[in-house]
Design a protein around this motif. Structure first.
Motif, PDB file in Angstrom:
ATOM      1  N   LEU A   1       0.855  -1.204   0.020  1.00  0.00           N
ATOM      2  CA  LEU A   1      -0.072  -0.043  -0.086  1.00  0.00           C
ATOM      3  C   LEU A   1       0.680   1.335  -0.031  1.00  0.00           C
ATOM      4  CD1 LEU A   1      -2.656   1.632   0.421  1.00  0.00           C
ATOM      5  CD2 LEU A   1      -2.299   1.353   2.933  1.00  0.00           C
ATOM      6  N   VAL A   2       1.613   1.293   0.864  1.00  0.00           N
ATOM      7  CA  VAL A   2       2.662   2.518   1.210  1.00  0.00           C
ATOM      8  C   VAL A   2       3.186   2.691  -0.035  1.00  0.00           C
ATOM      9  CG1 VAL A   2       4.368   3.633   2.393  1.00  0.00           C
ATOM     10  CG2 VAL A   2       2.456   2.183   3.517  1.00  0.00           C
ATOM     11  N   HIS A   3       3.950   1.682  -0.583  1.00  0.00           N
ATOM     12  CA  HIS A   3       4.651   1.752  -1.583  1.00  0.00           C
ATOM     13  C   HIS A   3       3.993   2.308  -2.776  1.00  0.00           C
ATOM     14  CE1 HIS A   3       7.994   0.752  -4.573  1.00  0.00           C
ATOM     15  NE2 HIS A   3       6.862   0.122  -5.514  1.00  0.00           N
ATOM     16  N   ARG A   4       2.734   2.167  -3.132  1.00  0.00           N
ATOM     17  CA  ARG A   4       1.983   2.370  -4.042  1.00  0.00           C
ATOM     18  C   ARG A   4       1.723   3.908  -4.057  1.00  0.00           C
ATOM     19  NH1 ARG A   4      -0.529  -2.869  -3.888  1.00  0.00           N
ATOM     20  NH2 ARG A   4      -0.037  -4.141  -5.654  1.00  0.00           N
ATOM     21  N   LEU A   5       1.423   4.240  -2.883  1.00  0.00           N
ATOM     22  CA  LEU A   5       1.056   5.625  -2.628  1.00  0.00           C
ATOM     23  C   LEU A   5       2.248   6.746  -2.867  1.00  0.00           C
ATOM     24  CD1 LEU A   5      -0.922   5.201   0.951  1.00  0.00           C
ATOM     25  CD2 LEU A   5      -1.800   6.157  -1.272  1.00  0.00           C
ATOM     26  N   ARG A   6       3.457   5.910  -2.489  1.00  0.00           N
ATOM     27  CA  ARG A   6       4.619   7.025  -2.913  1.00  0.00           C
ATOM     28  C   ARG A   6       4.791   7.083  -4.364  1.00  0.00           C
ATOM     29  NH1 ARG A   6       7.218   4.816   2.038  1.00  0.00           N
ATOM     30  NH2 ARG A   6       7.199   6.502   3.598  1.00  0.00           N
ATOM     31  N   GLU A   7       4.343   5.909  -5.093  1.00  0.00           N
ATOM     32  CA  GLU A   7       4.319   6.033  -6.698  1.00  0.00           C
ATOM     33  C   GLU A   7       3.358   7.101  -7.377  1.00  0.00           C
ATOM     34  OE1 GLU A   7       4.470   2.035  -7.850  1.00  0.00           O
ATOM     35  OE2 GLU A   7       6.565   2.000  -8.033  1.00  0.00           O
ATOM     36  N   GLY A   8       2.572   7.567  -6.324  1.00  0.00           N
ATOM     37  CA  GLY A   8       1.320   8.442  -6.795  1.00  0.00           C
ATOM     38  C   GLY A   8       0.152   7.734  -7.338  1.00  0.00           C
ATOM     39  N   LYS A   9      -0.036   6.369  -6.899  1.00  0.00           N
ATOM     40  CA  LYS A   9      -1.194   5.590  -7.323  1.00  0.00           C
ATOM     41  C   LYS A   9      -2.197   6.131  -6.479  1.00  0.00           C
ATOM     42  CE  LYS A   9       1.086   3.020 -10.217  1.00  0.00           C
ATOM     43  NZ  LYS A   9       1.245   1.821  -9.946  1.00  0.00           N
ATOM     44  N   ARG A  10      -3.161   5.987  -6.987  1.00  0.00           N
ATOM     45  CA  ARG A  10      -4.500   6.518  -6.210  1.00  0.00           C
ATOM     46  C   ARG A  10      -5.460   5.334  -5.543  1.00  0.00           C
ATOM     47  NH1 ARG A  10      -8.195   9.759 -10.718  1.00  0.00           N
ATOM     48  NH2 ARG A  10      -8.123  11.526  -9.402  1.00  0.00           N
ATOM     49  N   ILE A  11      -6.241   5.624  -4.383  1.00  0.00           N
ATOM     50  CA  ILE A  11      -6.895   4.736  -3.729  1.00  0.00           C
ATOM     51  C   ILE A  11      -8.128   5.303  -3.681  1.00  0.00           C
ATOM     52  CG2 ILE A  11      -4.782   3.769  -2.274  1.00  0.00           C
ATOM     53  CD1 ILE A  11      -5.959   5.597  -0.261  1.00  0.00           C
ATOM     54  N   THR A  12      -9.119   4.064  -3.475  1.00  0.00           N
ATOM     55  CA  THR A  12     -10.489   4.459  -3.473  1.00  0.00           C
ATOM     56  C   THR A  12     -10.950   5.287  -1.862  1.00  0.00           C
ATOM     57  OG1 THR A  12     -11.256   2.248  -2.406  1.00  0.00           O
ATOM     58  CG2 THR A  12     -11.013   2.330  -4.789  1.00  0.00           C
ATOM     59  N   ILE A  13     -11.927   5.732  -1.832  1.00  0.00           N
ATOM     60  CA  ILE A  13     -12.702   6.382  -0.664  1.00  0.00           C
ATOM     61  C   ILE A  13     -12.800   5.275   0.487  1.00  0.00           C
ATOM     62  CG2 ILE A  13     -14.475   7.532   0.462  1.00  0.00           C
ATOM     63  CD1 ILE A  13     -14.871   9.014  -2.287  1.00  0.00           C
TER      64      ILE A  13
ATOM     65  N   PRO B   1     -12.729   4.929  15.794  1.00  0.00           N
ATOM     66  CA  PRO B   1     -12.843   5.074  14.328  1.00  0.00           C
ATOM     67  C   PRO B   1     -13.869   5.924  13.791  1.00  0.00           C
ATOM     68  CG  PRO B   1     -13.163   2.632  15.038  1.00  0.00           C
ATOM     69  CD  PRO B   1     -13.137   3.547  16.200  1.00  0.00           C
ATOM     70  N   PRO B   2     -13.324   6.791  12.582  1.00  0.00           N
ATOM     71  CA  PRO B   2     -14.254   7.872  12.408  1.00  0.00           C
ATOM     72  C   PRO B   2     -15.511   7.179  11.762  1.00  0.00           C
ATOM     73  CG  PRO B   2     -12.319   7.379  10.799  1.00  0.00           C
ATOM     74  CD  PRO B   2     -12.163   6.834  11.958  1.00  0.00           C
ATOM     75  N   PRO B   3     -16.536   8.122  11.940  1.00  0.00           N
ATOM     76  CA  PRO B   3     -17.862   7.472  11.470  1.00  0.00           C
ATOM     77  C   PRO B   3     -17.890   7.469   9.699  1.00  0.00           C
ATOM     78  CG  PRO B   3     -18.273   9.788  12.088  1.00  0.00           C
ATOM     79  CD  PRO B   3     -16.824   9.203  12.544  1.00  0.00           C
ATOM     80  N   ARG B   4     -18.404   6.337   9.280  1.00  0.00           N
ATOM     81  CA  ARG B   4     -18.590   6.163   7.709  1.00  0.00           C
ATOM     82  C   ARG B   4     -19.516   7.005   7.233  1.00  0.00           C
ATOM     83  NH1 ARG B   4     -16.163   2.191   4.792  1.00  0.00           N
ATOM     84  NH2 ARG B   4     -17.908   2.661   3.481  1.00  0.00           N
ATOM     85  N   GLY B   5     -19.452   7.470   6.071  1.00  0.00           N
ATOM     86  CA  GLY B   5     -20.227   8.204   5.329  1.00  0.00           C
ATOM     87  C   GLY B   5     -20.375   9.646   5.438  1.00  0.00           C
TER      88      GLY B   5
ATOM     89  N   ARG C   1     -20.936  13.486  -6.571  1.00  0.00           N
ATOM     90  CA  ARG C   1     -19.617  13.106  -5.818  1.00  0.00           C
ATOM     91  C   ARG C   1     -20.091  12.814  -4.416  1.00  0.00           C
ATOM     92  NH1 ARG C   1     -17.268  17.512  -8.684  1.00  0.00           N
ATOM     93  NH2 ARG C   1     -18.015  18.890  -7.301  1.00  0.00           N
ATOM     94  N   ALA C   2     -20.930  13.246  -3.708  1.00  0.00           N
ATOM     95  CA  ALA C   2     -21.278  13.210  -2.151  1.00  0.00           C
ATOM     96  C   ALA C   2     -21.839  11.872  -2.303  1.00  0.00           C
ATOM     97  CB  ALA C   2     -22.386  14.124  -1.857  1.00  0.00           C
ATOM     98  N   VAL C   3     -22.876  11.415  -3.314  1.00  0.00           N
ATOM     99  CA  VAL C   3     -23.581   9.948  -3.341  1.00  0.00           C
ATOM    100  C   VAL C   3     -22.641   8.913  -3.500  1.00  0.00           C
ATOM    101  CG1 VAL C   3     -25.131   8.452  -4.751  1.00  0.00           C
ATOM    102  CG2 VAL C   3     -25.553  10.886  -4.213  1.00  0.00           C
ATOM    103  N   LYS C   4     -21.464   9.222  -4.355  1.00  0.00           N
ATOM    104  CA  LYS C   4     -20.281   8.056  -4.349  1.00  0.00           C
ATOM    105  C   LYS C   4     -19.605   7.925  -3.179  1.00  0.00           C
ATOM    106  CE  LYS C   4     -16.731   6.862  -7.863  1.00  0.00           C
ATOM    107  NZ  LYS C   4     -16.025   7.493  -9.183  1.00  0.00           N
ATOM    108  N   TYR C   5     -19.447   9.054  -2.416  1.00  0.00           N
ATOM    109  CA  TYR C   5     -18.704   8.823  -1.272  1.00  0.00           C
ATOM    110  C   TYR C   5     -19.442   8.042  -0.189  1.00  0.00           C
ATOM    111  CZ  TYR C   5     -16.414  10.268   2.933  1.00  0.00           C
ATOM    112  OH  TYR C   5     -15.836  10.200   4.314  1.00  0.00           O
ATOM    113  N   GLU C   6     -20.654   8.637  -0.029  1.00  0.00           N
ATOM    114  CA  GLU C   6     -21.770   7.855   0.796  1.00  0.00           C
ATOM    115  C   GLU C   6     -21.817   6.363   0.635  1.00  0.00           C
ATOM    116  OE1 GLU C   6     -24.329   6.808   3.839  1.00  0.00           O
ATOM    117  OE2 GLU C   6     -23.087   8.729   3.492  1.00  0.00           O
TER     118      GLU C   6
END
Length: 451
Positions: free
Chosen positions: A34-46, A65-69, A351-356
């Motif tokens: 995960l961290v290696h990919r982040l350093r390469e600039g790869k994107r991750i999902t919400i 844990p932060p609340p989801r949604g 965008r908000a629906v996709k995040y939720e």
């Protein structure tokens, strides 16, 4: 959140926890790189970001844990000045009969029929706020034309008893033309109505389920039997006001099921039954389902995201709301400069629906489309001689009523302004400038990928 910010959080946590970054990736999201990919600039999902933050919070002393949604603060409304569609009957009815919105919206919705892929035992349609039933009736005519021999399951949510009565007046003709139809109406919330199941156990236990097999073979016979439902509806289809938020609520959840008795055998697997109801809709209609001033988070979390969850594979949700930037808005701003009730665009909402939805939205497509496909116009219908030369008071009043209805201006502000006569002057000025009056709506589509 940018990659640098995420990496900074992960690095700081790993330093304090004396943990290797690869170990963090495996424990947080089951990905040692995960961290290696982040350093390469790869994107991750919400969803991945939320899992990372939840793991860091849960592994930190005293952390949660932060609340989801999306976070949606309660929408508190003033019962005296609040704009509610079903409490503005005169404005609503005058708007419906002087403007072409219902017809144009139905035509836009009908375009989606070419893209749906029904499955046995029925084509399933859900109307998230049937109103007076005009849009639904027009869509069903188009649906019958395209799928004349397919059973229909037609469900609708409506809190207003007056609107339900108007909708039921249109059912006899629809069920006569397309006899293999099941109509289901409920007053439940958006998050409950597609499944016909209240979230509260107490409300679920109190749900009133009323099934009406219609006898006969003519629309007149069906109309007479539906008219007999009036005492039942008056007694049970009631709305109350929440003492905490002043929001309208049902007093008791009700489900009304209508179908032709002579088609009961054919429709047996389509007729819903308490505790055994699925959503899985081929088409969801969400035309003006929220207030113009409601927040984007409220719209996404409370209305559109639950409706998107109700789609079956290949199903489509079409959402429609007012766009502004039209002569109607010009009329409003002549009286209230700077007024802008349409601040939330379809892009922000999706965008908000996709995040939720998070990971539940992975098999959904969110289509905002270009303006020339999304935005469409409807008009105030008037004779040419009514908007040229001397414009009569009734025409000016109809135009002003349509503008304030679309903009959802509260009654207390209207009372103050209508007394000085400026409102009708503003209406006449706009009618002369454009030789009429029109409004703009914008649409968007959420579709679930086929299996």
């Amino acid at each position: 959140m940018k990659n640098d910010e995420i990496l900074s959080q992960i690095t700081e946590f790993c330093r304090k926890a004396d943990m290797a970054e690869s170990t963090f990736g495996r424990r947080a999201v089951n990905d040692g790189k995960l961290v290696h990919r982040l350093r390469e600039g790869k994107r991750i999902t919400i969803d991945t970001l939320e899992r990372i933050q939840a793991y860091i919070a849960a592994s930190t002393t005293g952390g949660l844990p932060p609340p989801r949604g999306l976070q949606v603060p309660p929408e508190k409304r003033d019962p005296r000045g609040n704009f509610r569609f079903f409490e503005n009957r005169q404005k609503y009815l005058l708007f419906v009969h002087t403007c072409s919105e219902k017809r144009v919206v139905a035509e836009r919705v009908a375009l989606e029929l070419a893209s749906i892929h029904p499955r046995p035992p029925a084509l399933r349609i859900f109307d998230a706020g049937v109103g007076d039933g005009t849009v639904l009736a027009r869509v069903l005519r188009a649906t019958h034309q395209r799928f004349p021999h397919m059973p229909f399951y037609v469900a609708g949510k409506e809190l207003s008893l007056e609107d339900l009565r108007l909708t039921l007046e249109k059912v006899p003709d629809r069920i006569f033309e397309h006899p293999a139809s099941v109509f289901v109406f409920t007053n439940m919330f958006y998050s409950e109505a597609p499944w016909l199941t209240p979230a509260s156990p107490a409300a679920a236990a109190a749900t009133l389920w009323h099934e009406v097999p219609l006898r006969g073979a003519s629309s007149g016979e069906f109309e007479a039997q539906i008219a007999e439902l009036r005492p039942f509806l008056e007694q049970n289809w009631r709305a109350a006001i929440s003492p905490r938020t002043a929001m309208p609520l049902y007093e008791r959840p009700v489900v009304l099921v209508l179908y032709r008795e002579d088609h009961r055998f054919l429709l047996d697997s389509t007729i819903p039954r308490p505790g055994q109801t699925e959503a899985n809709f081929d088409l969801v209609i969400a035309s003006q389902p929220y207030r113009a001033l409601s927040s984007v988070n409220f719209r996404a979390k409370r209305i559109i995201a639950p409706l998107a969850r109700a789609l079956r594979p290949g199903g489509r949700l079409i959402g429609i709301h007012s766009h502004g930037h039209d002569p109607g808005m010009e009329m409003i701003q002549a009286i209230w400069p700077g007024e802008n009730p349409f601040a939330v665009s379809r892009h922000e909402l999706l965008r908000a629906v996709k995040y939720e939805l998070g990971s539940l939205g992975r098999d959904l497509n969110f289509n905002a489309y270009a303006d020339n496909r999304s935005i469409f116009r409807y008009d105030m219908e008037a004779l040419p001689n009514e908007v040229t030369g001397t414009i009569g008071t009734s025409t000016a009043f109809a135009a002003w009523n349509a503008a304030v209805y679309v903009a959802q201006i509260e009654d207390d502000r209207l009372t103050e302004m209508t007394q000085n006569g400026r409102t009708l002057d503003a209406a006449r000025d706009v009618l002369r400038k454009y030789n009429g009056l029109w409004f703009l709506d914008e649409s968007y589509v959420i579709s679930r990928r086929r299996d």
